[in-house]
Design an enzyme around this catalytic site. Structure first.
Site, PDB file in Angstrom:
ATOM      1  N   SER A 257      46.736  37.116  34.901  1.00  0.00           N
ATOM      2  CA  SER A 257      47.676  37.213  36.009  1.00  0.00           C
ATOM      3  C   SER A 257      47.147  38.243  36.982  1.00  0.00           C
ATOM      4  CB  SER A 257      49.050  37.656  35.512  1.00  0.00           C
ATOM      5  OG  SER A 257      48.956  38.970  35.009  1.00  0.00           O
ATOM      6  N   LYS A 258      47.666  38.195  38.182  1.00  0.00           N
ATOM      7  CA  LYS A 258      47.205  39.105  39.236  1.00  0.00           C
ATOM      8  C   LYS A 258      47.339  40.561  38.760  1.00  0.00           C
ATOM      9  CE  LYS A 258      46.578  39.941  43.857  1.00  0.00           C
ATOM     10  NZ  LYS A 258      45.547  39.417  44.679  1.00  0.00           N
TER      11      LYS A 258
END
Ligand code: GLU
Length: 496
Positions: A257-258
């Site tokens: 994920s970011k």
């Protein structure tokens, strides 16, 4: 695949709602490589039916990112093709006609339930700990009643009539047979009140119309697939081969994920990764050619990419490996390749590009590239080619700029001033002689010299570096450092 099999056609079908994430890029790469390997077609289709989330800038960047990676599409935006338009928002009549066909065949029905009713229903279901889904109230409306309400101007959606019983079974190329019980599938909306399709309807209609043979996408789409298969069956169409790609995990095991450092393709470009590194690296997330090969240029990947070798198990995004791979490309790429990439970076760091010849830039690049891992390394560890160091690496200064170091530097400087030439061979001979005359080891002279000349404790071979910088600059730098040491005015900096 037998020779009678249809020409392979695959698509990358992003929704332009944000940046191109590395996961999306991996999907695009797999599709592209498979198409090229099979001598087939790679299409780009823009799934922009969710107009509230549409982002024009994201679309422009997405196409630029795909091109940067070298993933040109043969049909799609900008290039057109026999199934144009390739923007779903421009294909509404097709979806509306398809929805009508499903209604006429008894596979779908108009639903008049309002947003308020759906909200209430959801609340009640939640309160009673029931799964939230549509209760199919409009499914049993007599068709004439539905027609009357439509004629009266009432708003409606079209919903898929999922069979109450039985199972929907399909084959995933990597996972084998997947079986869903129909009773857990919702009667999902296919066409919204504004006449726009949902992802599901548009996706199926387009994949069929565009003659897509293989749907290769992230495995988060597996739960959508039985619904798609129900539609394919309802239309009487042959479903494509489904290839759901394994999830990408961050090194700590969670989903990438970011927040965990996973970023967009553009972020990696800005960090100084080469497009060929990204393609090579991402192609190995869930695929391997079957041996230990890791460094593979694009044409090699095309030659070897075999979907039989895709692994259904999750893949780990290892940033260290990415950096290593980039370094491998740096070793193999020419100085000429780097010149247009690196010169502007030095200029942005304040170097006047007109104050130095391209040949001088080339020399700096050739001495730096094999030790660099990312493009900004040229700036971080190569400014001394253009600017005389005023500060010196802190740790190394403590070690090599002690009392007496100025004598070493001055002795060496004098020897260099009267050297017959500044060729690397001459410099090396002179070095040995100077060390000998000082009664010290070569290494004891090399470290303070490197530090004085570059400000850094590491770098290219010292004689090559001094040759590149030239006599004047080297002499000046040695004098500056020796004076600073003598005056106790060495300024230090943490450099590595
Ligand atoms: N528009 C979907 C996405 O953004 C495409 C999924 C698919 O390939 O079917 O990922």
């Amino acid at each position: 695949m037998t020779s009678s099999a249809p020409r392979v056609r695959v698509r990358f079908a992003p929704s332009p709602t944000g940046y191109l994430h590395v996961g999306g890029a991996r999907t695009a790469i797999f599709n592209w490589l498979f198409a090229k390997h099979m001598g087939g077609d790679f299409l780009l289709r823009i799934e922009d039916t969710d107009q509230t989330r549409y982002d024009e800038k994201a679309l422009v960047e997405l196409m630029a990112d795909l091109k940067w990676l070298g993933l040109q599409w043969v049909e799609g935006p900008e290039v057109g093709g026999p199934h144009a338009p390739y923007f779903q928002s421009q294909r509404l009549p097709m979806y509306q006609a398809a929805a009508k066909t499903l209604v006429a065949g008894g596979h779908a029905y108009p639903c008049f339930c309002t947003t308020e009713r759906m909200d209430e229903l959801r609340e009640t279901q939640k309160r009673n700990n029931l799964p939230t889904c549509y209760d199919r109230r409009c499914r049993t409306l007599p068709p004439e009643t539905a027609q009357e309400r439509i004629a009266a101007g009432e708003k409606y959606t079209i919903r898929l009539k999922v069979p109450f019983q039985g199972n929907t079974v399909f084959k995933d190329f990597l996972r084998g047979t997947i079986d869903y019980q129909n009773r857990i599938l919702d009667d999902m909306v296919l066409l919204k009140t504004d006449g726009f399709p949902t992802y599901h309807l548009a996706n199926v209609v387009d994949d069929h119309d565009m003659r897509i043979t293989h749907v290769m996408r992230g495995d988060e789409w597996i739960p959508s697939t039985p619904r798609h298969v129900i539609m394919y069956n309802a239309f009487g169409w042959e479903p494509p081969t489904f290839v759901h790609l394994p999830v990408i995990l961050s090194p700590d095991g969670g989903k990438l994920s970011k927040r965990k450092g996973a970023a967009s393709v553009g972020d990696y470009r800005d960090l100084g990764y080469l497009p060929e590194t990204m393609v090579n690296f991402l192609s190995l997330l869930g695929w391997a050619p079957g041996d230990d090969q890791e460094f593979m240029e694009m044409d090699k990947l095309v030659e070897l990419f075999n979907i039989e070798k895709i692994n259904a198990k999750s893949a780990v995004f290892d940033e260290k490996k990415l950096e290593w791979l980039n370094g491998q490309y740096f070793l193999r790429r020419s100085v000429e390749y780097f010149l247009p990439l690196v010169k502007p970076m030095w200029a942005a760091a304040g170097i006047d590009p007109n104050a130095f010849s391209d040949d001088y830039f080339r020399t700096a690049i050739s001495l730096l590239k094999d030790r660099s891992k990312r493009l900004p390394d040229f700036v971080a560890y190569g400014m001394y080619f253009f600017r005389e160091p005023e500060t010196f690496d802190e740790k190394s200064s403590k070690k090599h700029f002690g009392p007496g170091s100025e004598k070493l530097l001055n002795t060496l400087r004098e020897a260099l001033e009267s050297a017959p030439d500044f060729e690397t061979g001459t410099l090396e001979t002179l070095y040995k002689a100077t060390a000998e005359s000082l009664g010290i080891k070569g290494g004891d002279l090399i470290h303070p010299t490197r530090l004085a000349v570059s400000g850094l404790p590491f770098g290219p071979g010292l004689f090559e570096l001094m040759h590149a910088l030239g006599r004047e600059a080297v002499v000046r730098r040695l004098r500056f450092a020796a004076d600073a040491i003598a005056n106790g005015q060495v300024r230090t900096a943490v450099t590595a």
